[in-house]
Design an enzyme around this catalytic site. Structure first.
Site, PDB file in Angstrom:
ATOM      1  N   SER A  61     -34.339 -25.118 -76.983  1.00 26.13           N
ATOM      2  CA  SER A  61     -34.656 -23.716 -77.262  1.00 26.13           C
ATOM      3  C   SER A  61     -34.382 -22.847 -76.032  1.00 26.13           C
ATOM      4  CB  SER A  61     -36.124 -23.591 -77.642  1.00 26.13           C
ATOM      5  OG  SER A  61     -36.917 -23.826 -76.499  1.00 26.13           O
ATOM      6  N   LYS A  62     -34.257 -21.564 -76.275  1.00 20.69           N
ATOM      7  CA  LYS A  62     -34.033 -20.605 -75.177  1.00 20.69           C
ATOM      8  C   LYS A  62     -35.136 -20.727 -74.139  1.00 20.69           C
ATOM      9  CE  LYS A  62     -30.694 -17.341 -76.183  1.00 20.69           C
ATOM     10  NZ  LYS A  62     -30.549 -17.137 -77.634  1.00 20.69           N
TER      11      LYS A  62
END
Ligand code: GLU
Length: 478
Positions: free
Chosen positions: A252-253
């Site tokens: 994920s970011k």
């Protein structure tokens, strides 16, 4: 006779960690550093740090510094340090030799032309490969035009297959014809990644290239460049599995945004992070979960590195950190906490000691510890309704807290320990029921739905503060 340098290459392991200082050091980068470092240490070889800062627009000194700081914090010390930006002369030299030998050439095709060519190939069902249009331009003409027109430098890719030994994947084969004439430099002084790496790996006598799987498609290109330059190819490659999020998708970011130094600042220990990193794609015999750095150096091997993606589990890292935090000598733990918890908390020395004793066994991380123990040092805010045990009315909480106050006020300071407090309150608990007494008392002391029990809280808070908080609760209930 072999030159000294060649001999070194034949015998000693030399690996490189080659980050681009275009961002902070993330988990994936740090893992590449660790696996290289372990391999070097295991073989008594050299761990070389190479800043790949040829992308001048995106490289920043601050990123370089944070990478160096992260490596030092992790204890991954390097034996040699190079910066590609300081090696331009080397690249120019080798680019010139490739141009002179005709193994590389100037390409004058415009981006629009190339795009149209690519679209036509894809539409016809062919892989997009540069047509080689500029390959035929005579050297003199080419050099003349290069003074006036924009050009790039391409490698004349031989029409053949190359294979290499991957320590994780076995023999890997690529067809160079499907790659075509790649751009290796934007100009004589602007080498691109796949060119600079080859010059460096040769001149730095790299024996093993250990890097992320995202680079696997670069390897045949680099082998082709090396062969064109007449260099030997590193003995072996190891392409480390991708790091995936818990859902087995790309990270994920949020996870990607976090740098190694962020983990440090949150109170993670280097030992925990290293242990976590080494298990991202590798596991030791017997599947033990915790290993010291010495054990890692002894036990690491590429035949236990998996090919499939390695799942990154933040909870496991937290667990790992708790394991190492709990094992930390008292003094070291205090020193770590001293830099990360409010100074006022530590100033209440005896209380801090009691709180730490209480929380130590449950310790997971410094950030969570801070959150868990804040109520001991700061008067908690809470909704008065929380003081009611199940469906009991608030007024019974008030009555029982008043009695508890009267009892605790008589407990001697020296008996104000969890056993002493429990003993003193036992008759009241028998009279009202345990939940009726202990729930509101615990909430009065902690202001929380979940916390250590009321006796533990009372002992850690001390007599005066315990009584003060009960008074506040009674007032809230009035
Ligand atoms: N500079 C590349 C990167 O940061 C690594 C190149 C390599 O290891 O060959 O991804």
């Amino acid at each position: 006779m072999m030159s000294a340098a060649k001999k070194m290459k034949a015998n000693g392991v030399r690996v490189r960690f080659a980050p681009s200082p275009t961002g902070k050091m993330h988990l994936g980068t740090a893992r590449a550093a660790l696996f290289n470092w372990l391999y070097a240490r295991q073989h008594g070889g050299a761990f070389i740090l190479r800043m790949e800062d040829t992308d001048r627009a995106r490289s920043e000194k601050a990123y370089e510094e944070s990478i160096l700081e992260g490596l030092k914090w992790l204890g991954l010390h390097w034996d040699e340090l190079y910066r590609q930006s300081e090696r331009t002369a080397r690249y120019v030299l080798h680019l010139k030799s490739l141009l002179a030998s005709g193994k590389a050439y100037r390409c004058f095709c415009s981006p629009d032309e190339l795009e149209a060519e690519k679209e036509a190939q894809v539409a016809a069902g062919f892989p997009p490969v540069y047509s080689g249009k500029c390959r035929g331009i005579a050297k003199d003409e080419s050099e003349g035009r290069a003074k006036r027109e924009r050009s790039v430098i391409r490698l004349h890719m031989p029409d053949k297959k190359v294979s290499f030994e991957d320590l994780i994947r076995g023999e890997v084969v690529f067809d160079l014809a499907l790659i075509g004439d790649i751009v290796i430099a934007k100009g004589l002084e602007e080498p691109l990644y796949n060119f600079a790496v080859v010059v460096d790996d040769e001149e730095m006598k790299i024996t093993h290239v250990i890097r992320g799987e995202d680079h696997i498609s670069n390897t045949p290109k680099q082998i082709a460049v090396a062969e064109a330059l007449g260099f030997s190819v590193p003995r072996a490659f190891a392409h480390l599995p991708l790091i995936l999020g818990p859902d087995r998708k790309k990270l994920s970011k949020r996870d990607l945004a976090k740098s190694i130094l962020d983990y440090r600042d949150e109170g993670y220990l280097p030992s925990a992070l290293l242990n976590f990193l080494v298990l991202l794609g590798w596991h030791p015999k017997g599947d033990k979960e915790t290993l010291s750095v010495d054990e890692m150096v002894r036990e690491f091997s590429f035949d236990r590195v998996q090919k499939s993606g390695a799942v990154m589990d933040a909870e496991k890292l937290e667990w790992m950190n708790g394991h190492y935090l709990r094992a930390l000598p008292e003094g070291d733990l205090r020193a770590l906490l001293a830099t990360r918890l409010p100074r006022e908390w530590l100033a209440e020395e005896e209380k801090f000691e009691r709180v730490l004793r209480l929380e130590r066994e449950r310790l997971k991380g410094v950030a969570s510890l801070k959150e868990e123990i804040s109520f001991f040092f700061e008067t908690p805010e809470y909704d008065v309704k929380m003081l009611a045990w199940k469906d009991s009315p608030l007024k019974s909480a008030r009555a029982v807290l008043k009695k508890a106050y009267a009892i605790l006020a008589k407990v001697r300071e020296s008996d104000f320990k969890k056993e002493g407090v429990a003993l003193a309150l036992a008759p009241l608990a028998a009279e009202y029921g345990k939940g009726e007494l202990y729930w509101p008392l615990r909430v009065a002391l902690s202001g929380r739905k979940a916390s250590p029990g009321p006796f533990e809280c009372a002992e850690a808070l001390g007599k005066a503060e315990t009584l003060r908080r009960i008074t506040i609760a009674i007032e809230k209930l009035s």
